[in-house]
Design a protein around this motif. Structure first.
Motif, short mmCIF file in Angstrom:
data_model
loop_
_atom_site.label_atom_id
_atom_site.label_comp_id
_atom_site.label_asym_id
_atom_site.label_seq_id
_atom_site.Cartn_x
_atom_site.Cartn_y
_atom_site.Cartn_z
N GLY A 131 0.83 -1.20 0.00
CA GLY A 131 0.00 0.00 0.00
C GLY A 131 0.86 1.24 0.00
N VAL A 132 1.11 1.78 1.20
CA VAL A 132 1.98 2.94 1.37
C VAL A 132 2.96 2.63 2.50
CG1 VAL A 132 2.13 5.38 2.02
CG2 VAL A 132 0.23 4.59 0.61
N ALA A 133 4.24 2.84 2.25
CA ALA A 133 5.27 2.73 3.27
C ALA A 133 5.69 4.14 3.69
CB ALA A 133 6.47 1.95 2.76
N VAL A 134 5.94 4.31 4.98
CA VAL A 134 6.31 5.61 5.55
C VAL A 134 7.56 5.42 6.40
CG1 VAL A 134 5.56 7.55 6.97
CG2 VAL A 134 3.86 6.29 5.61
N TRP A 135 8.61 6.16 6.08
CA TRP A 135 9.85 6.12 6.86
C TRP A 135 10.01 7.42 7.63
CZ3 TRP A 135 9.35 4.10 2.04
CH2 TRP A 135 9.82 2.79 1.81
N TYR A 136 10.47 7.30 8.88
CA TYR A 136 10.74 8.47 9.71
C TYR A 136 12.22 8.84 9.57
CZ TYR A 136 10.99 11.42 13.92
OH TYR A 136 11.18 12.46 14.81
N LEU A 137 12.47 10.10 9.23
CA LEU A 137 13.83 10.59 8.99
C LEU A 137 14.40 11.34 10.18
CD1 LEU A 137 13.29 11.98 5.37
CD2 LEU A 137 13.98 9.66 6.07
N GLY A 138 13.72 11.32 11.33
CA GLY A 138 14.12 12.14 12.45
C GLY A 138 13.63 13.56 12.27
N CYS A 139 13.65 14.36 13.36
CA CYS A 139 13.13 15.71 13.33
C CYS A 139 11.66 15.65 12.91
CB CYS A 139 13.97 16.59 12.41
SG CYS A 139 13.72 18.36 12.59
N ASN A 140 11.28 16.25 11.79
CA ASN A 140 9.91 16.12 11.30
C ASN A 140 9.89 15.61 9.87
OD1 ASN A 140 7.23 16.20 11.93
ND2 ASN A 140 7.06 18.40 12.13
N GLY A 141 10.96 14.92 9.47
CA GLY A 141 11.08 14.45 8.10
C GLY A 141 10.51 13.05 7.89
N PHE A 142 9.88 12.87 6.73
CA PHE A 142 9.30 11.59 6.38
C PHE A 142 9.45 11.34 4.89
CE2 PHE A 142 7.36 12.58 10.35
CZ PHE A 142 7.14 11.36 10.97
N VAL A 143 9.44 10.06 4.52
CA VAL A 143 9.31 9.64 3.12
C VAL A 143 8.07 8.77 3.03
CG1 VAL A 143 10.34 8.48 1.15
CG2 VAL A 143 11.81 9.60 2.82
N LEU A 144 7.22 9.05 2.04
CA LEU A 144 6.07 8.20 1.73
C LEU A 144 6.30 7.58 0.36
CD1 LEU A 144 4.98 10.57 3.66
CD2 LEU A 144 2.72 9.99 2.76
N LYS A 145 6.10 6.28 0.26
CA LYS A 145 6.21 5.59 -1.04
C LYS A 145 4.99 4.72 -1.25
CE LYS A 145 9.24 2.78 -3.95
NZ LYS A 145 10.53 2.04 -4.04
N GLY A 146 4.33 4.89 -2.39
CA GLY A 146 3.16 4.10 -2.73
C GLY A 146 3.51 2.86 -3.51
N ASP B 157 12.85 13.85 19.17
CA ASP B 157 14.20 13.31 19.23
C ASP B 157 15.28 14.32 18.89
OD1 ASP B 157 13.53 13.61 16.56
OD2 ASP B 157 14.01 11.55 15.97
N MET B 158 14.94 15.51 18.44
CA MET B 158 15.85 16.31 17.62
C MET B 158 16.76 17.27 18.37
SD MET B 158 16.94 16.72 14.64
CE MET B 158 17.73 17.88 13.54
N TRP B 159 16.21 18.21 19.13
CA TRP B 159 17.00 19.33 19.62
C TRP B 159 17.38 19.16 21.09
CZ3 TRP B 159 18.76 21.16 15.55
CH2 TRP B 159 17.99 21.53 14.45
N LYS B 160 18.66 19.37 21.37
CA LYS B 160 19.14 19.31 22.76
C LYS B 160 18.37 20.32 23.60
CE LYS B 160 23.41 19.60 25.50
NZ LYS B 160 23.20 18.25 26.08
N GLY B 161 17.87 19.87 24.73
CA GLY B 161 17.08 20.72 25.62
C GLY B 161 15.59 20.63 25.40
N LEU B 162 15.17 20.09 24.25
CA LEU B 162 13.74 19.99 23.94
C LEU B 162 13.31 18.55 23.64
CD1 LEU B 162 13.27 23.14 21.67
CD2 LEU B 162 12.91 22.95 24.12
N THR B 163 14.19 17.58 23.86
CA THR B 163 13.81 16.20 23.62
C THR B 163 12.79 15.76 24.67
OG1 THR B 163 15.70 15.41 24.91
CG2 THR B 163 16.00 15.61 22.53
#
Length: 278
Positions: free
Chosen positions: A22-37, A242-248
């Motif tokens: 169907g659709v695969a979704v990868w998490y790239l850290g921060c707020n990044g993603f890849v969607l592949k159909g 997961d991203m910024w020191k002090g805000l994780t």
């Protein structure tokens, strides 16, 4: 700035080689993603491969790939103009390699065109840069993309995206916090998976003085639960924690915050590089 991948090219190769049902979704850290159909359409949303601006913003997770190693992409989409969402060194090389289109609201395009001069610094044509606004809808391969409001007081013009596919529907809220429009979005779409930014309140050096300053950039536990319920999400995937020191933050804390709401039906906790499927 030159991007150096901490992981070599295994992640872009994994995306390229994937054949989702169907659709695969990868998490790239921060707020990044890849969607592949299933037919191969590949979308990048808010990919950021920079290390921040130490000591103010310090990246706490690996840089998962070099954008020059991306060989297939149909679109790169940005939710708003902040550096970890619109970033030439992270995104322009993808446009160079693939002829993908970059979609962003006006403030994001201003960064790409004027501040970072993508068409001068990289082999990117101006017709690869497309402006979007709330209410827009367009097709990218097998996906229909809808542009919806977002609530982020720190951004000049933030938007969210709804990605419709016959296998399911994904919501990416950028750095949105709760707002009246989210309930309307939840009524108009059947959202299978929703991405919402989550983080702690911490002390980050002030941009001008360098002195530690109380900083809140993302939804806290109660706000993300409220937003997920308003959107009527089946699955909530928290990002940015997961991203910024002090805000994780600890996303497992969200189990106690969402359990009394009707939605989300489940909490999907992933780490950088993980894949989930619709």
């Amino acid at each position: 700035m030159t991007i150096h991948s901490d992981w070599g090219d295994w992640l872009p190769r994994a995306v390229e080689d994937a054949d989702p049902d169907g659709v695969a979704v990868w998490y790239l850290g921060c707020n990044g993603f890849v969607l592949k159909g299933r037919d191969g359409t590949t979308l990048f949303v808010d990919p950021y491969l920079g290390t921040g601006d130490p000591p103010r913003t310090v990246r706490m997770v690996p840089v998962p790939f070099d954008p020059a190693d991306v060989s297939a992409a149909d679109a790169v989409l940005a939710t708003h103009e902040h550096t970890d969402h619109v970033h030439g060194p992270s995104q322009a090389p993808i446009l160079e390699r693939t002829d993908a289109t970059f979609y962003a609201p006006d403030a994001g395009l201003e960064v790409a065109r004027e501040d970072e001069r993508w068409t001068d610094e990289w082999d990117v044509d101006d017709d690869q840069l497309a402006e979007v606004a709330e209410g827009d809808s367009f097709d990218v391969g097998e996906f229909t993309v809808h542009v919806e409001p977002a609530h982020d007081a720190d951004a000049a013009h933030p938007v969210s995206y709804v990605f419709e596919h016959d296998a399911g529907t994904v919501f990416h809220g950028g750095d949105t916090k709760p707002g009246d429009d989210l309930a309307d979005v939840g009524e108009r779409y059947d959202l299978d998976l929703g991405v919402l930014a989550f983080g702690s309140v911490g002390h980050v050096p002030d941009k001008e003085s360098g002195e530690p300053k109380r900083t809140k950039w993302y939804s806290d536990e109660n706000e993300i639960a409220e937003a997920a319920n308003a959107l009527q999400l089946d699955r909530l995937l928290p990002s940015h924690w997961d991203m910024w020191k002090g805000l994780t933050a600890d996303p497992t804390a969200l189990y106690d915050h969402v359990r009394s709401f009707d939605r989300p039906r489940s909490l999907e906790i992933v780490e950088i590089g993980d894949r989930v499927d619709l």
